[in-house]
Scaffold this motif. Sequence first.
Motif, PDB file in Angstrom:
ATOM      1  N   LEU A 269       0.815  -1.270   0.171  1.00 19.21           N
ATOM      2  CA  LEU A 269      -0.072  -0.162  -0.213  1.00 19.21           C
ATOM      3  C   LEU A 269       0.844   1.353   0.047  1.00 19.21           C
ATOM      4  CD1 LEU A 269      -2.200  -1.994   0.555  1.00 19.21           C
ATOM      5  CD2 LEU A 269      -3.197  -0.139   2.116  1.00 19.21           C
ATOM      6  N   ARG A 270       2.029   1.184   0.768  1.00 14.17           N
ATOM      7  CA  ARG A 270       2.967   2.381   0.946  1.00 14.17           C
ATOM      8  C   ARG A 270       3.606   2.649  -0.641  1.00 14.17           C
ATOM      9  NH1 ARG A 270       3.775   4.579   5.884  1.00 14.17           N
ATOM     10  NH2 ARG A 270       2.911   3.323   7.575  1.00 14.17           N
ATOM     11  N   ALA A 271       4.146   1.352  -1.113  1.00 15.66           N
ATOM     12  CA  ALA A 271       4.573   1.555  -2.677  1.00 15.66           C
ATOM     13  C   ALA A 271       3.642   2.322  -3.478  1.00 15.66           C
ATOM     14  CB  ALA A 271       5.036   0.172  -3.069  1.00 15.66           C
ATOM     15  N   VAL A 272       2.188   1.697  -3.473  1.00 15.32           N
ATOM     16  CA  VAL A 272       1.288   2.395  -4.435  1.00 15.32           C
ATOM     17  C   VAL A 272       1.087   3.705  -4.035  1.00 15.32           C
ATOM     18  CG1 VAL A 272      -1.044   2.291  -4.843  1.00 15.32           C
ATOM     19  CG2 VAL A 272       0.090   0.112  -4.927  1.00 15.32           C
ATOM     20  N   ALA A 273       1.439   4.283  -2.918  1.00 20.24           N
ATOM     21  CA  ALA A 273       0.939   5.441  -2.332  1.00 20.24           C
ATOM     22  C   ALA A 273       1.929   6.423  -2.932  1.00 20.24           C
ATOM     23  CB  ALA A 273       0.589   5.744  -0.815  1.00 20.24           C
ATOM     24  N   ARG A 274       3.163   5.889  -2.961  1.00 17.80           N
ATOM     25  CA  ARG A 274       4.236   6.393  -3.514  1.00 17.80           C
ATOM     26  C   ARG A 274       4.244   7.062  -4.876  1.00 17.80           C
ATOM     27  NH1 ARG A 274       8.884   4.730  -3.804  1.00 17.80           N
ATOM     28  NH2 ARG A 274      10.147   6.822  -3.451  1.00 17.80           N
ATOM     29  N   CYS A 275       3.517   6.315  -5.662  1.00 20.34           N
ATOM     30  CA  CYS A 275       3.325   6.724  -6.945  1.00 20.34           C
ATOM     31  C   CYS A 275       3.024   8.222  -7.483  1.00 20.34           C
ATOM     32  CB  CYS A 275       2.419   5.767  -7.846  1.00 20.34           C
ATOM     33  SG  CYS A 275       2.982   4.160  -8.013  1.00 20.34           S
ATOM     34  N   SER A 276       3.695   8.908  -8.313  1.00 25.76           N
ATOM     35  CA  SER A 276       3.355  10.107  -8.672  1.00 25.76           C
ATOM     36  C   SER A 276       2.136  10.395  -9.216  1.00 25.76           C
ATOM     37  CB  SER A 276       4.455  10.489  -9.886  1.00 25.76           C
ATOM     38  OG  SER A 276       4.309   9.881 -11.052  1.00 25.76           O
ATOM     39  N   LYS A 277       1.531   9.219  -9.687  1.00 28.52           N
ATOM     40  CA  LYS A 277      -0.005   9.259 -10.198  1.00 28.52           C
ATOM     41  C   LYS A 277      -0.545   7.945  -9.858  1.00 28.52           C
ATOM     42  CE  LYS A 277       0.808   8.695 -15.182  1.00 28.52           C
ATOM     43  NZ  LYS A 277       0.607   9.461 -16.283  1.00 28.52           N
ATOM     44  N   PRO A 278      -1.889   7.857  -9.539  1.00 30.14           N
ATOM     45  CA  PRO A 278      -2.478   6.401  -9.361  1.00 30.14           C
ATOM     46  C   PRO A 278      -2.170   5.621 -10.280  1.00 30.14           C
ATOM     47  CG  PRO A 278      -4.143   8.433  -8.658  1.00 30.14           C
ATOM     48  CD  PRO A 278      -2.899   8.853  -9.514  1.00 30.14           C
ATOM     49  N   VAL A 279      -2.089   4.364 -10.207  1.00 32.77           N
ATOM     50  CA  VAL A 279      -1.928   2.880 -10.949  1.00 32.77           C
ATOM     51  C   VAL A 279      -3.495   2.893 -11.588  1.00 32.77           C
ATOM     52  CG1 VAL A 279       0.091   2.204  -9.934  1.00 32.77           C
ATOM     53  CG2 VAL A 279      -2.238   1.469  -9.006  1.00 32.77           C
ATOM     54  N   ASP A 280      -3.299   2.379 -12.699  1.00 32.64           N
ATOM     55  CA  ASP A 280      -4.665   1.953 -13.213  1.00 32.64           C
ATOM     56  C   ASP A 280      -5.638   1.200 -12.418  1.00 32.64           C
ATOM     57  OD1 ASP A 280      -3.947   3.637 -15.173  1.00 32.64           O
ATOM     58  OD2 ASP A 280      -4.040   2.501 -17.188  1.00 32.64           O
ATOM     59  N   ALA A 281      -5.038   0.126 -11.812  1.00 36.17           N
ATOM     60  CA  ALA A 281      -5.810  -0.720 -10.829  1.00 36.17           C
ATOM     61  C   ALA A 281      -4.991  -1.365 -10.033  1.00 36.17           C
ATOM     62  CB  ALA A 281      -6.524  -1.847 -11.713  1.00 36.17           C
ATOM     63  N   PHE A 282      -5.642  -1.823  -8.673  1.00 32.12           N
ATOM     64  CA  PHE A 282      -4.813  -2.394  -7.519  1.00 32.12           C
ATOM     65  C   PHE A 282      -5.642  -3.304  -7.036  1.00 32.12           C
ATOM     66  CE2 PHE A 282      -3.549  -1.933  -3.234  1.00 32.12           C
ATOM     67  CZ  PHE A 282      -2.505  -2.702  -3.174  1.00 32.12           C
ATOM     68  N   THR A 283      -5.046  -4.598  -6.951  1.00 31.03           N
ATOM     69  CA  THR A 283      -6.085  -5.563  -6.124  1.00 31.03           C
ATOM     70  C   THR A 283      -4.983  -6.407  -5.229  1.00 31.03           C
ATOM     71  OG1 THR A 283      -5.598  -7.235  -7.814  1.00 31.03           O
ATOM     72  CG2 THR A 283      -7.586  -6.085  -8.253  1.00 31.03           C
ATOM     73  N   LEU A 284      -5.496  -6.640  -4.195  1.00 29.74           N
ATOM     74  CA  LEU A 284      -4.954  -7.073  -3.041  1.00 29.74           C
ATOM     75  C   LEU A 284      -5.641  -8.168  -2.273  1.00 29.74           C
ATOM     76  CD1 LEU A 284      -1.939  -5.622  -0.986  1.00 29.74           C
ATOM     77  CD2 LEU A 284      -3.847  -7.041   0.260  1.00 29.74           C
ATOM     78  N   ALA A 285      -5.248  -9.514  -2.288  1.00 25.51           N
ATOM     79  CA  ALA A 285      -5.943 -10.246  -1.236  1.00 25.51           C
ATOM     80  C   ALA A 285      -5.176 -10.281  -0.092  1.00 25.51           C
ATOM     81  CB  ALA A 285      -6.284 -11.735  -1.912  1.00 25.51           C
ATOM     82  N   SER A 286      -5.898  -9.716   1.022  1.00 26.91           N
ATOM     83  CA  SER A 286      -5.145  -9.652   2.488  1.00 26.91           C
ATOM     84  C   SER A 286      -5.207 -11.002   3.171  1.00 26.91           C
ATOM     85  CB  SER A 286      -5.653  -8.420   3.193  1.00 26.91           C
ATOM     86  OG  SER A 286      -7.223  -8.472   3.616  1.00 26.91           O
TER      87      SER A 286
END
Length: 404
Positions: A269-286
């Motif tokens: 989640l932190r890696a996704v939040a560091r992106c300069s703009k949102p990625v097109d999709a994010f899925t994670l089975a916790s």
Amino acid sequence: WRPAPTSFPQLRPRMMFSVWAMAGAMPNRPAPSPTYTAVGSVDGGGVCPHCTSPCRKLARHLRLCPKLSELDEMRRLPFYAHNANLGSDEVLAPLDFEIDPSQRIAPPDIELVQRIIQMHESLVGTIRVEPLLPDAARSDASFAELSLAGFEKERHRVQCEKIVQQLALLGVVGTGRCHVEIGAGSAGLTLALATHDESHADSHLMLDQYQPRKKHDQQLRELGARFARHKIGLEHLGLRELQHLRAGEGEALTVVSKHLCGEAADFALRAVARCSKPVDAFTLASCCHHRCEWLSYPNRGLFERAGFSRADFGRICRMSSWAVNAPEQDRAVAGPDGEVLRAADGRELRSQELGRLGKELLDFGRVLYLRGVGYDAWIAEYVRHDVTPENRLLVARPAAGRGS
């Protein structure tokens, strides 16, 4: 060499070697030094800080350590960002509560349980939880007919297919994107994505800190998929840097994962939040919420505002493991005085119910964190409970006006 006639005359030379090996020594060689330290001893021995192997000649081992060469290779990756996703670097004192060996956690008090229930009730209406999609997988009876090995293989296949189904609903499969599978392992999810993408328009990047023995790379080659595999720890994953690299090739990113344990999900989640703009999709089975850590959890402020301390957070994480207990292990939850805890309506609180509340609180905090960094996020029930009790999928896409 041959064994001396007086020592173990009834054993062959190969068996002699086994006896010496079990004894911790070898013929014609001195016994290893009994003491090693992490920084090395006076005679040059010590424990390797990279592979944790005890060594007589630590300096020589450090020049040849295979783990060190792997670390050097990882640091040379263009998307390596040292400790970028660890979260807080503050040093915390050990927790002052004891874990009961029989329950893996000290009995909760009624005040803590009431605050858990109140926090869950205040959040449950704000988090979208989508029901299970029409399920074309095997029936319960068909699952019961499988052997243990067959059941494991089939349930992993079903989970991967259902995650791909969620991604297809988001419109990101077969559209020329780069799918980054984090915690890839054998890359079963990447294989399901490549199988669904008949035009092979997408590329695939598989990231994990380990190199699995059984992987689907050969099957991906046979499909004609474009893919690459790299070893990197999620705490060092620079998705922002990777996003810039792929943008130069005209590819947008999607980030996918099937079952990231505990704080590994928070690193993602932190890696996704560091992106300069949102990625097109994010899925994670916790999964494995009992392995979450206070320092790496991305939405600690949510728990602090609700009055939970770090120790309370640790208890919630450990209680979350009760949600996946076998039905026969479900029991009434008793407080420190042995009295059964009851809800506001007077019914007994069961361990599975309390564990489920803990899991949902942790995932609710993750959803709200993603919303705060520019995503429309929700939770989807992606497979039936009999396939896996860890059947919740975090799904996110760019919020309106924030897409790529």
